[in-house]
Design an enzyme around this catalytic site. Structure first.
Site, PDB file in Angstrom:
ATOM      1  N   ASP A  21     -31.618 -14.525 -23.713  1.00  0.00           N
ATOM      2  CA  ASP A  21     -31.416 -13.837 -24.991  1.00  0.00           C
ATOM      3  C   ASP A  21     -30.336 -12.762 -24.870  1.00  0.00           C
ATOM      4  O   ASP A  21     -30.158 -12.179 -23.795  1.00  0.00           O
ATOM      5  CB  ASP A  21     -32.749 -13.204 -25.434  1.00  0.00           C
ATOM      6  CG  ASP A  21     -32.748 -12.844 -26.910  1.00  0.00           C
ATOM      7  OD1 ASP A  21     -31.807 -13.241 -27.630  1.00  0.00           O
ATOM      8  OD2 ASP A  21     -33.690 -12.159 -27.334  1.00  0.00           O
ATOM      9  N   ASN A  69     -33.680 -22.249 -34.034  1.00  0.00           N
ATOM     10  CA  ASN A  69     -32.224 -22.006 -33.989  1.00  0.00           C
ATOM     11  C   ASN A  69     -31.445 -22.891 -34.963  1.00  0.00           C
ATOM     12  O   ASN A  69     -30.300 -22.590 -35.309  1.00  0.00           O
ATOM     13  CB  ASN A  69     -31.662 -22.197 -32.571  1.00  0.00           C
ATOM     14  CG  ASN A  69     -32.008 -21.071 -31.623  1.00  0.00           C
ATOM     15  OD1 ASN A  69     -32.082 -21.268 -30.412  1.00  0.00           O
ATOM     16  ND2 ASN A  69     -32.234 -19.867 -32.141  1.00  0.00           N
TER      17      ASN A  69
HETATM   18  C1  FPP Z   1     -29.742 -16.373 -27.422  1.00  0.00           C
HETATM   19  O1  FPP Z   1     -28.819 -15.363 -27.707  1.00  0.00           O
HETATM   20  C2  FPP Z   1     -29.110 -17.568 -26.904  1.00  0.00           C
HETATM   21  C3  FPP Z   1     -29.099 -18.795 -27.511  1.00  0.00           C
HETATM   22  C4  FPP Z   1     -29.748 -19.071 -28.788  1.00  0.00           C
HETATM   23  C5  FPP Z   1     -28.445 -19.949 -26.927  1.00  0.00           C
HETATM   24  C6  FPP Z   1     -28.400 -20.022 -25.436  1.00  0.00           C
HETATM   25  C7  FPP Z   1     -27.183 -20.740 -25.084  1.00  0.00           C
HETATM   26  C8  FPP Z   1     -26.411 -20.516 -24.003  1.00  0.00           C
HETATM   27  C9  FPP Z   1     -26.747 -19.566 -22.932  1.00  0.00           C
HETATM   28  C10 FPP Z   1     -25.147 -21.235 -23.846  1.00  0.00           C
HETATM   29  C11 FPP Z   1     -25.250 -22.708 -23.786  1.00  0.00           C
HETATM   30  C12 FPP Z   1     -26.269 -23.199 -22.854  1.00  0.00           C
HETATM   31  C13 FPP Z   1     -26.165 -24.301 -22.102  1.00  0.00           C
HETATM   32  C14 FPP Z   1     -27.352 -24.773 -21.345  1.00  0.00           C
HETATM   33  C15 FPP Z   1     -24.911 -25.043 -21.977  1.00  0.00           C
HETATM   34  P1  FPP Z   1     -28.739 -14.844 -29.200  1.00  0.00           P
HETATM   35  O2  FPP Z   1     -27.613 -15.551 -29.860  1.00  0.00           O
HETATM   36  O3  FPP Z   1     -30.072 -14.988 -29.861  1.00  0.00           O
HETATM   37  O4  FPP Z   1     -28.388 -13.349 -28.961  1.00  0.00           O
HETATM   38  P2  FPP Z   1     -28.762 -12.110 -29.921  1.00  0.00           P
HETATM   39  O5  FPP Z   1     -30.267 -12.010 -29.915  1.00  0.00           O
HETATM   40  O6  FPP Z   1     -28.097 -10.975 -29.231  1.00  0.00           O
HETATM   41  O7  FPP Z   1     -28.188 -12.412 -31.267  1.00  0.00           O
END
Ligand code: FPP
Length: 247
Positions: A21, A69
């Site tokens: 996250d 998501n």
């Molecule tokens: C959460 O951060 C992250 C995600 C919803 C996606 C995770 C994806 C990756 C790490 C990259 C791609 C992964 C792979 C396996 C290729 P957020 O966007 O919710 O952050 P925030 O809470 O700060 O908005």
């Protein structure tokens, strides 16, 4: 002594799961598009996969995209899917070199065709690897998984393939996406949020929870090793007393 050398290789968690996250916040605090945070997040994925394999973790599960998501803006969803495809393409060699098997949990039929195809192709190409199983949770939600499980068991009961008396924890486990994975021992969540967010609700029944303020794109091997060390200093009682454990 650095953190890695303090870790007891005999007391490693068998299965580590991570809620990655903070990508969005990492980017916006730098005046960048959220996408840049996801892009940097893939670097952290590479580093942590490598670090977990190096120290001897057998199962690593990453929450890459939840059922919730899908509600994000279409452009962000599309970019995340593209990032998934490009990461799968670029990481196949590393997975092979490091003897890592790729696995996926979630409703992967919901993924766009190129993402699903690339995912299945890498899963097939790495299926005989032994060192570590890397599971990506994609279009995954624990409640959806439990609903699917209840439906499948109900149909089998209705068709008299099983009796209601056959329903036990093992049978439920056998119907989860994670049927070929052990229970989670250590669940890590980055970015300071202290929530489970519909991740592996059944499988974390006895997991140790570890929360860190580090945003996912900044998460390094050293952070993983700190979490492992913290885990090793806890007493896991599984409902028993301390005295019983020391008998
Ligand atoms: C959460 O951060 C992250 C995600 C919803 C996606 C995770 C994806 C990756 C790490 C990259 C791609 C992964 C792979 C396996 C290729 P957020 O966007 O919710 O952050 P925030 O809470 O700060 O908005």
């Amino acid at each position: 002594m650095d953190t890695k050398t303090k870790i007891n290789p005999e007391k490693l968690p068998l299965h580590v799961a991570i809620v990655m996250d903070g990508n969005g916040r990492w980017a916006t605090t730098r005046g960048l598009f959220r996408y840049k945070g996801h892009e940097r997040g893939t670097k952290a994925v590479r580093e942590v996969v490598e670090g977990a394999a190096e120290i001897g973790i057998k199962y690593l599960t990453l929450y890459a995209f939840s059922t919730e998501n899908w509600k994000r803006p279409e452009t962000e969803v599309n970019l995340l899917m593209k990032l998934l495809v490009s990461s799968l393409k670029s990481e196949l060699t590393k997975l092979t070199e490091n003897d890592i098997k790729l696995n996926a949990i979630g409703n992967i039929d919901n993924l766009p065709a190129p993402a699903k195809e690339e995912l299945l192709s890498v899963i097939e190409k790495t299926k005989n690897h032994q060192r570590m199983t890397l599971t990506l949770a994609l279009s995954y939600g624990s409640r959806e998984e439990l609903v699917k499980t209840v439906k499948e068991i109900s149909v089998k009961t209705k068709n008299r393939l099983i009796s209601p008396l056959d329903i036990d924890e093992q049978l439920i486990n056998n119907h989860l996406y994670t049927h070929n994975l052990p229970d989670v021992d250590l669940l890590i969540r980055t970015s300071g949020e202290q929530r489970i967010s519909n991740f592996l609700l059944w499988q974390i029944a006895y997991a140790e929870l570890y929360f860190t303020d580090v945003l996912w794109p900044d998460f390094t091997k050293e952070d993983l090793y700190k979490a492992l060390l913290n885990y090793q200093n806890r007493e896991r009682r599984f409902g028993r007393t301390s005295d019983q454990l020391n008998e």
